[in-house]
Structure formats: structure tokens, C-alpha cells
Design an enzyme around this catalytic site. Structure first.
Site, PDB file in Angstrom:
ATOM      1  N   SER A   1      12.802  -4.242   3.707  1.00  0.00           N
ATOM      2  CA  SER A   1      15.091  -3.786   3.645  1.00  0.00           C
ATOM      3  C   SER A   1      15.893  -5.546   4.979  1.00  0.00           C
ATOM      4  O   SER A   1      16.571  -4.367   5.116  1.00  0.00           O
ATOM      5  CB  SER A   1      15.629  -2.244   3.575  1.00  0.00           C
ATOM      6  OG  SER A   1      14.194  -1.967   4.787  1.00  0.00           O
TER       7      SER A   1
ATOM      8  N   CYS B   1       2.946  -1.571  -4.275  1.00  0.00           N
ATOM      9  CA  CYS B   1       3.576  -2.521  -4.329  1.00  0.00           C
ATOM     10  C   CYS B   1       2.468  -3.823  -3.473  1.00  0.00           C
ATOM     11  O   CYS B   1       2.556  -3.437  -2.222  1.00  0.00           O
ATOM     12  CB  CYS B   1       4.874  -2.789  -3.447  1.00  0.00           C
ATOM     13  SG  CYS B   1       6.217  -4.433  -3.411  1.00  0.00           S
TER      14      CYS B   1
ATOM     15  N   ASN C   1       8.724   1.382   4.808  1.00  0.00           N
ATOM     16  CA  ASN C   1       7.709  -0.235   4.631  1.00  0.00           C
ATOM     17  C   ASN C   1       8.269  -0.634   6.182  1.00  0.00           C
ATOM     18  O   ASN C   1       6.676  -1.017   6.269  1.00  0.00           O
ATOM     19  CB  ASN C   1       8.000  -0.983   3.373  1.00  0.00           C
ATOM     20  CG  ASN C   1       9.575  -1.736   3.891  1.00  0.00           C
ATOM     21  OD1 ASN C   1       9.242  -2.820   4.528  1.00  0.00           O
ATOM     22  ND2 ASN C   1      10.476  -1.610   3.690  1.00  0.00           N
TER      23      ASN C   1
ATOM     24  N   HIS D   1      15.279   2.702  -4.447  1.00  0.00           N
ATOM     25  CA  HIS D   1      14.761   3.479  -4.954  1.00  0.00           C
ATOM     26  C   HIS D   1      14.826   4.040  -5.862  1.00  0.00           C
ATOM     27  O   HIS D   1      14.731   5.399  -6.650  1.00  0.00           O
ATOM     28  CB  HIS D   1      15.101   4.350  -3.136  1.00  0.00           C
ATOM     29  CG  HIS D   1      15.014   3.844  -2.293  1.00  0.00           C
ATOM     30  ND1 HIS D   1      16.350   3.544  -1.519  1.00  0.00           N
ATOM     31  CD2 HIS D   1      14.061   3.816  -1.824  1.00  0.00           C
ATOM     32  CE1 HIS D   1      16.339   2.862  -0.425  1.00  0.00           C
ATOM     33  NE2 HIS D   1      14.542   2.289  -0.365  1.00  0.00           N
TER      34      HIS D   1
ATOM     35  N   GLU E   1      12.209   7.292  -3.333  1.00  0.00           N
ATOM     36  CA  GLU E   1      11.756   6.958  -3.775  1.00  0.00           C
ATOM     37  C   GLU E   1      10.850   7.813  -4.025  1.00  0.00           C
ATOM     38  O   GLU E   1      10.918   8.596  -5.775  1.00  0.00           O
ATOM     39  CB  GLU E   1      10.725   5.203  -3.246  1.00  0.00           C
ATOM     40  CG  GLU E   1      10.139   5.651  -4.593  1.00  0.00           C
ATOM     41  CD  GLU E   1       8.704   4.163  -4.154  1.00  0.00           C
ATOM     42  OE1 GLU E   1       8.838   3.605  -2.875  1.00  0.00           O
ATOM     43  OE2 GLU E   1       7.696   4.892  -4.707  1.00  0.00           O
TER      44      GLU E   1
ATOM     45  N   SER F   1      13.643   3.026   6.841  1.00  0.00           N
ATOM     46  CA  SER F   1      12.762   2.088   6.355  1.00  0.00           C
ATOM     47  C   SER F   1      11.585   2.739   6.318  1.00  0.00           C
ATOM     48  O   SER F   1      10.617   2.051   7.279  1.00  0.00           O
ATOM     49  CB  SER F   1      12.795   0.490   6.635  1.00  0.00           C
ATOM     50  OG  SER F   1      12.101   0.241   6.044  1.00  0.00           O
TER      51      SER F   1
ATOM     52  N   THR G   1       5.306   3.278  -3.582  1.00  0.00           N
ATOM     53  CA  THR G   1       4.741   1.721  -3.510  1.00  0.00           C
ATOM     54  C   THR G   1       4.707   1.088  -2.062  1.00  0.00           C
ATOM     55  O   THR G   1       3.686   0.300  -2.127  1.00  0.00           O
ATOM     56  CB  THR G   1       6.233   1.084  -3.733  1.00  0.00           C
ATOM     57  OG1 THR G   1       7.365   1.677  -3.154  1.00  0.00           O
ATOM     58  CG2 THR G   1       6.277   2.030  -5.576  1.00  0.00           C
TER      59      THR G   1
END
Lengths: 280, 280
Positions: free
Chosen positions: B260, B188, B218, B72, B124, B216, B159
Site C-alpha cells: 500500500s 497472496c 503486509n 480490504h 480484511e 499496514s 492474505t
């Protein structure tokens, strides 16, 4: 009938300027042309025609004399052709429209794919289109396929759109794959004030009248916006178009007008409306 | 139970890279720190802790040795403080995250007010915030008041957001008064592919499992998206968290995992799920 008139309505600075220029030129010259209707208002165009202004659709129809570039502007290629023919040019392009043209050129120079949010049949948009080599016009979400994914997009918009509409299209573009967006806000603040003031007024009245040319983009936008909040909204060109049934059972009327609607049309309409007694 | 695994799921390139770097450093050094959890996955962090990686929250806790900058990233000010203390720095920042930092710096240099679409508590985003002097973070539409109208906005995004969410926020920004927007797409593509593949899968199954750390971003995004299309969606960290009642009457399960989430967590989960016979 009680009548309320929108705080901001009627001629904007750009239109007023174009009309003033036209009157000045007509007062000293005989052979005066407008390339396309000088403003999108039939009544005003007729008034200027009586004063000698000849409206033509094609450059071919102009042999000599002076041509007025209307507030919506003209493409550089048209200007060049007029110059070649030795026609005298008087530019009445609205400064805000001119700015859109410059910005589009600059975005293209900087390597962006130019995107215009607006109506590709509107003269303002056509003139901006004529300023760049490669351009995409987005009228609604169904046009988004017109540019490739991952493009670097340089975005401008037709000056008379509403911020809501521009936001909607930007959101739709943002949902797609893009590498970069550079968006220059080219909306006319006067047009936005007119929209806000029309929306505010239409919520307070039983019936709302939006006066202006049927081709006038900004007038149509006003009518669309008012219709959202008051379904008793009517877009009329002038008092002659009023159908008395529109006033049945109504006590309070609102009036607004597009940026190309002359004051005399508004004054006449308001006077007649105030005098109207439907026993409502 | 029949189990389908999403075509794209689990470790992304950035996370894989960070883990590889951590393992390499741990194999040759003793005093190795991670400034914050190296990735947002408790199981993997525990595995690396057993291999000697010490996770600390503050630079003050590091006296000597080597510090890993996690995927990050970290703010320049943190890097500078580590340097001052003579700590050896190994940078495992994801290249895409590093790119967001560079772009934010460049936008500020070019005179834009920097806007990050994302969660200001996510490491991040905090690292990107640390790269610029003046920044606004927009987590949702209620944050739009944070910048002044008519600002020139330079916009990047966390991202791991979805294109839909970015589009929604850009639309809301576009509806406001602004002078210019420069939006660099910092999403991303791997994360988007994972999202698409998860959504596709969840529509075909009776129950959908999204595996990954609860912090997390994402993974949470994947779970949110799947929940939209399949309300039998569960975000779990690993097999131990499974409640058998989730499988009642289900014949077909889908499995995806955040960027992750290590492969061994996914493999263990899928194996146990396939072996499960609820008589459904």
C-alpha cells in the site's frame, strides 16, 4: 522393586479382535495362514504358530485353506489375488485401519493427491497405499519434495503416530506452497491414550520399561516418547531380554506395553520385576 | 549512500486497482466516501483527501453520494445497510480478498467451523468474519482454545501472512485433537514474492528500510521478516521519519515497501538516501 503399570497398555481392541478371530478359525480349521505376522509380537506369533497358524510372506506360498487378513489390513490387489486362487478369506483388519483405506480412496475420488503420513515399510501403510492409484508417503520433513507445490493434498496418517508428530509434518506442509489441504484425522485414540499414560508414568519412575515387538510401530512410538522424558527407558520384548544392570540403584520402575503385547508377557514381566531385589 | 531497492515492492495489483477506481470516481463525482482508509497509507490517503475523498469510519456518517468499498472489502451486512440507505456503491475489494470471503461462506455451507488465521482487528479479516455466522480468528497459538476439540475446521488465512506463520499455526492445530481440517491457501502470492525479495535483500545490506503505513499488515510483516535477518531494519512511513543516526557508519542500504506504499514515497526516499553522504 516397586512397579507401576501404565493405566492404559497392552492389547488394543483391533489386536484383541484379530487374535480372537485367529483362535476361532484355528479351532475349526487345519490349513490356516496369516499373510505376514498377524501382530507385531514374536511371542504371540509363536504361541499361535504352536496352535497351527502358518505365517507366510507371499500369497504364492498359499495353495489352499483359509487366510487371515491381519489387523494391519491388506491391499485390494492382494485380496483379489487370494480370491482368484479360491482361498477362503477371513478379514481381521482393524476397523480404524479399514477406515483409513476408505478415506484414502474417497480423497482420491474427490481429486486430491493422497498423502499418507507414516512409514512406507509398515504393513498398515502399504495396505493403504494399495488402495489408491497415486500416493505419496511422508515419513519426515525430508520427504516433502515428493509432491509438487500447489497440489491439492488429501492427507491421512498411520493410526499409531503421535499427534505431536502429525502436527510437525502438517506445519512443514503448511509452510510450503499448496492450494488446498484436506486432512482427515485417522489417529487411533486408544494409541494416543496409551502414549499419554506412558508419558505420565515415565516421569514418576527411576526406570521405564516399554514391552513389545521390535517391529511394532506403536510400541516403538511409546518408547521414543518415554525416552524424551526419562532417558532410563528400555524397549524390551519380554523378561528374558532384561539386563539386571538396568535396575542398578533403581527403586521404582514403570511398565507399559504396546497394543500388540499380550497380557501374559506384561504379567510375567511385572511379577519378576516386583520380585527383584537389587538392594537399590 | 549506495541503495538497493527490492525487486518486488510497492503497490500490488489490488491496491493499484482501488486507487485507480477512486481517482476515476473522484473525477466525475463530488460526494465520494471511503468506508475506512482506502489503503493503509497515510500519505496516499491524504493525497486522495485533497482530491475530494472523504474517509469515514461509520456508515451513519454517509447520507448520500457514492461509497467506495476499499481493497480490504466490507461485510455483507455493511453493504446491505448502504443499499438500504440508497447509497451508490463502488466495490474496489481486491479479488483475492473477495475470494477469501467466498471460500469462508462455502466452508460454512459445507458444515465446517470456519477458522481465519489472522488479526481480528484488521479490516480484511473483519469483512471475512462478516460473511459467516460462526467464526473463530486465530492470531497465535494462545487462541487455539477458541474452538472445540474434534471440530471439523474449514481454515482460511489473511492474505498477507507469511507461509512460515501459517505453517506454524497449522502445526499447532494439527497437534490438537481434530476430526478434519480443510485448509484453503488464501495467501497472496504477490505478498509472498515481496517477502522473499525483502528477505533476500536485507541480508546483503548494512541497513534495511521498510516503507509503509504503520497499520499496514503486509508492511509490518515485511519489517518483522527483515528484522529476523538484519537487526538494522527500520519501518518508516516516509523520508521525514528518517533519523540520520540510522545511517551512521553504513555504506549500503536496502529499501522495500508494503503493497500500500505509493511509488512516489519510495522514489522520494531512495533519491534522498542516495544523496545522503554520512561519510560512512
Amino acid at each position: 522393586m516397586k512397579v507401576l503399570v501404565a493405566e492404559k497398555c497392552g492389547f488394543c481392541h483391533g489386536v484383541e479382535n484379530a487374535i480372537n478371530i485367529a483362535e476361532k478359525v484355528l479351532s475349526r480349521e487345519k490349513d490356516v495362514y496369516s499373510l505376514g505376522q498377524i501382530i507385531h509380537n514374536g511371542d504371540e506369533v509363536e504361541r499361535l504358530a504352536r496352535a497351527g497358524l502358518k505365517t507366510v510372506e507371499n500369497i504364492e506360498e498359499i495353495r489352499s485353506g483359509t487366510v487371515l487378513i491381519r489387523s494391519h489390513g491388506a491391499a485390494p490387489e492382494q485380496i483379489a489375488r487370494l480370491r482368484e486362487k479360491g482361498i477362503n478369506i477371513v478379514d481381521a483388519t482393524c476397523v480404524l485401519v479399514k477406515r483409513v483405506q476408505y478415506i484414502a480412496e474417497e480423497l482420491e475420488r474427490d481429486g486430491y493427491k493422497v498423502v499418507i503420513i507414516g512409514d512406507e515399510n509398515h504393513p498398515e501403510v502399504r495396505a493403504v497405499m494399495g488402495c489408491v492409484r497415486d500416493v505419496v508417503v511422508i515419513a519426515d520433513e525430508s520427504d516433502l519434495h515428493k509432491f509438487a507445490e500447489n497440489d491439492r493434498l488429501g492427507i491421512v496418517c498411520q493410526t499409531t503416530l503421535s499427534p505431536d508428530f502429525v502436527g510437525k509434518i502438517l506445519g512443514a506442509i503448511g509452510r510450503r506452497s499448496f492450494s488446498e489441504l484436506k486432512v482427515i484425522n485417522t489417529l487411533c485414540k486408544e494409541a494416543i491414550k496409551r502414549q499419554d499414560s506412558a508419558v505420565q508414568l515415565c516421569k514418576q519412575v527411576d526406570v521405564m520399561f516399554v514391552l513389545g515387538g521390535l517391529k511394532s510401530a506403536n510400541t516403538r512410538r511409546l518408547a521414543e516418547l518415554c525416552k524424551k522424558y526419562n532417558d532410563q527407558t528400555y524397549h524390551l520384548q519380554n523378561w528374558n531380554e532384561l539386563d539386571k544392570r538396568m535396575l542398578l540403584g533403581k527403586n521404582m520402575a514403570g511398565v507399559t506395553a504396546g497394543a500388540s503385547t499380550p497380557a501374559w508377557i506384561i504379567a510375567e514381566f511385572v511379577k519378576n520385576l516386583e520380585a527383584f531385589d537389587g538392594g537399590g
